[in-house]
Design a protein around this motif. Structure first.
Motif, short mmCIF file in Angstrom:
data_model
loop_
_atom_site.label_atom_id
_atom_site.label_comp_id
_atom_site.label_asym_id
_atom_site.label_seq_id
_atom_site.Cartn_x
_atom_site.Cartn_y
_atom_site.Cartn_z
N TYR A 139 0.86 -1.19 0.00
CA TYR A 139 0.00 0.00 0.00
C TYR A 139 0.90 1.24 0.00
N PRO A 140 0.39 2.39 -0.47
CA PRO A 140 1.24 3.59 -0.52
C PRO A 140 1.98 3.88 0.78
N ALA A 141 1.30 3.71 1.92
CA ALA A 141 1.95 4.01 3.21
C ALA A 141 3.14 3.08 3.49
N GLN A 142 3.18 1.94 2.79
CA GLN A 142 4.29 0.98 3.00
C GLN A 142 5.42 1.22 2.02
N LEU A 143 5.31 2.29 1.21
CA LEU A 143 6.33 2.57 0.19
C LEU A 143 7.07 3.85 0.53
N SER A 144 8.34 3.92 0.13
CA SER A 144 9.09 5.17 0.31
C SER A 144 8.56 6.22 -0.66
N GLY A 145 8.97 7.48 -0.45
CA GLY A 145 8.54 8.56 -1.35
C GLY A 145 8.89 8.25 -2.80
N GLY A 146 10.12 7.79 -3.01
CA GLY A 146 10.57 7.49 -4.38
C GLY A 146 9.78 6.35 -5.00
N GLU A 175 19.77 9.34 -7.74
CA GLU A 175 20.28 9.62 -9.08
C GLU A 175 20.04 8.46 -10.05
N ALA A 176 20.33 7.23 -9.61
CA ALA A 176 20.21 6.08 -10.51
C ALA A 176 18.75 5.82 -10.88
N THR A 177 17.86 5.90 -9.89
CA THR A 177 16.44 5.67 -10.18
C THR A 177 15.88 6.79 -11.04
N GLY A 178 16.31 8.02 -10.75
CA GLY A 178 15.87 9.17 -11.55
C GLY A 178 16.28 9.00 -13.01
N GLU A 179 17.50 8.54 -13.21
CA GLU A 179 18.01 8.32 -14.57
C GLU A 179 17.17 7.24 -15.28
N HIS A 180 16.83 6.20 -14.54
CA HIS A 180 16.03 5.10 -15.10
C HIS A 180 14.65 5.62 -15.53
N ILE A 181 14.04 6.45 -14.69
CA ILE A 181 12.70 6.98 -15.01
C ILE A 181 12.78 7.95 -16.19
N MET A 182 13.82 8.78 -16.19
CA MET A 182 14.00 9.72 -17.33
C MET A 182 14.11 8.93 -18.62
N GLN A 183 14.90 7.86 -18.58
CA GLN A 183 15.11 7.04 -19.77
C GLN A 183 13.79 6.44 -20.25
N LEU A 184 12.98 6.01 -19.29
CA LEU A 184 11.67 5.45 -19.62
C LEU A 184 10.81 6.50 -20.36
N LEU A 185 10.82 7.72 -19.84
CA LEU A 185 10.03 8.79 -20.48
C LEU A 185 10.57 9.12 -21.87
N PHE A 186 11.90 9.22 -21.98
CA PHE A 186 12.48 9.58 -23.28
C PHE A 186 12.34 8.44 -24.28
N ASP A 187 12.38 7.19 -23.81
CA ASP A 187 12.15 6.05 -24.72
C ASP A 187 10.72 6.10 -25.27
N LEU A 188 9.77 6.44 -24.40
CA LEU A 188 8.38 6.54 -24.86
C LEU A 188 8.24 7.62 -25.91
N ASN A 189 8.97 8.72 -25.69
CA ASN A 189 8.95 9.82 -26.65
C ASN A 189 9.51 9.35 -27.98
N ARG A 190 10.64 8.66 -27.95
CA ARG A 190 11.30 8.23 -29.19
C ARG A 190 10.51 7.12 -29.88
N ASP A 191 10.03 6.14 -29.11
CA ASP A 191 9.43 4.95 -29.72
C ASP A 191 7.94 5.14 -30.03
N SER A 192 7.23 5.89 -29.19
CA SER A 192 5.79 6.02 -29.39
C SER A 192 5.39 7.45 -29.74
N GLY A 193 6.36 8.35 -29.78
CA GLY A 193 6.04 9.74 -30.12
C GLY A 193 5.28 10.47 -29.03
#
Ligand code: ADP
Ligand code: MG
Length: 232
Positions: A139-146, A175-193
């Protein structure tokens, strides 16, 4: 090509008991499909208000919001919600997860609301993509902010929106998780427009967008995307 976002002379005032807070002032913004746009600006400059207004969660005091050629003006809350469902994935600054639902149920919700199939499988796959394969039943309360932030991102992406609007999407991530999420967003931009409109304090993220705009005095000023100006 029709702009995916068109804001024309947008004004937003918040009326307080004894005063008014003028947040957006004759603001204009045109974003083309597949563009990646970063918005920066100091705390309190109106970035969140801008995102809430352009997604129809706040109504403008005056001016027009047009999403994929459809004006929000004159549409009631339900019609604005329909338009959001069709076109936009939103990542809120404060996540807005539903506390009584697990991570998987939160992510599956947009698919269930719009009557889609396989919501559970889709949610599972999306949680795996954001690196939360082992947190499905938390549940959300059992998860960290990130972790909550990544659930919110998975929920915004699950219905394959053509526009993703995100309020500091890497703000709570290391930093590492942020980079992973950024990559996910930019991949979506490149692959799905997928079009990206990202509010960020992160210079590296802003630099990877096609252009950066700075919210100042209620308006957006262009900044070079490789600007070294300090992001506050
Ligand atoms: P940012 O996201 O850039 O930090 P916000 O959009 O959250 O800025 O807020 C911009 C300004 O509007 C702030 O001065 C804030 O206090 C004010 N504000 C935001 N929401 C409301 C509200 N619902 N009622 C009154 N004032 C508000
Ligand atoms: Mg904000």
């Amino acid at each position: 090509m029709t702009n995916i976002i068109e804001l024309n002379e947008l004004c937003k005032l918040y009326a307080m008991s004894t005063s008014q807070v003028k947040v957006l002032h004759n603001l204009n913004l045109h974003v083309k499909p597949k563009e990646k746009v970063a918005i920066i600006g100091p705390s309190g400059s109106g970035k969140t208000t801008l995102l809430l207004t352009l997604t129809g969660l706040e109504t403008p005091t005056s001016g027009d919001v047009i999403i994929s050629g459809k004006s929000l003006t004159g549409r009631d809350g339900d019609a604005r919600a329909d338009l959001r469902k069709q076109h936009i994935g939103i990542v809120f600054q404060s996540f807005h997860l539903i506390p009584s639902l697990t991570a998987r149920e939160n992510v599956a919700l947009p698919v269930e609301i719009s009557g889609g199939k396989n919501s559970r499988q889709l949610a599972t796959a999306m949680l795996d993509k954001v690196g939360l394969g082992d947190r499905h039943d938390h549940y959300p309360a059992q998860l960290s902010g990130g972790e909550q932030q990544r659930v919110a991102i998975a929920r915004a992406l699950i219905h394959g929106p053509e526009l993703i609007v995100a309020d500091e999407p890497t703000g709570n991530l290391d930093e590492a998780t942020g980079e992973h999420i950024m990559q996910l967003l930019f991949d979506l931009n490149r692959d799905s427009g997928t079009t990206l409109l990202l509010v960020t304090h992160d210079n590296e993220l802003a630099k990877r967008c096609d252009r950066t705009l700075r919210l100042h005095d209620g308006r957006l000023d262009p900044l070079a995307s490789n600007s070294t100006e300090a992001v506050q």
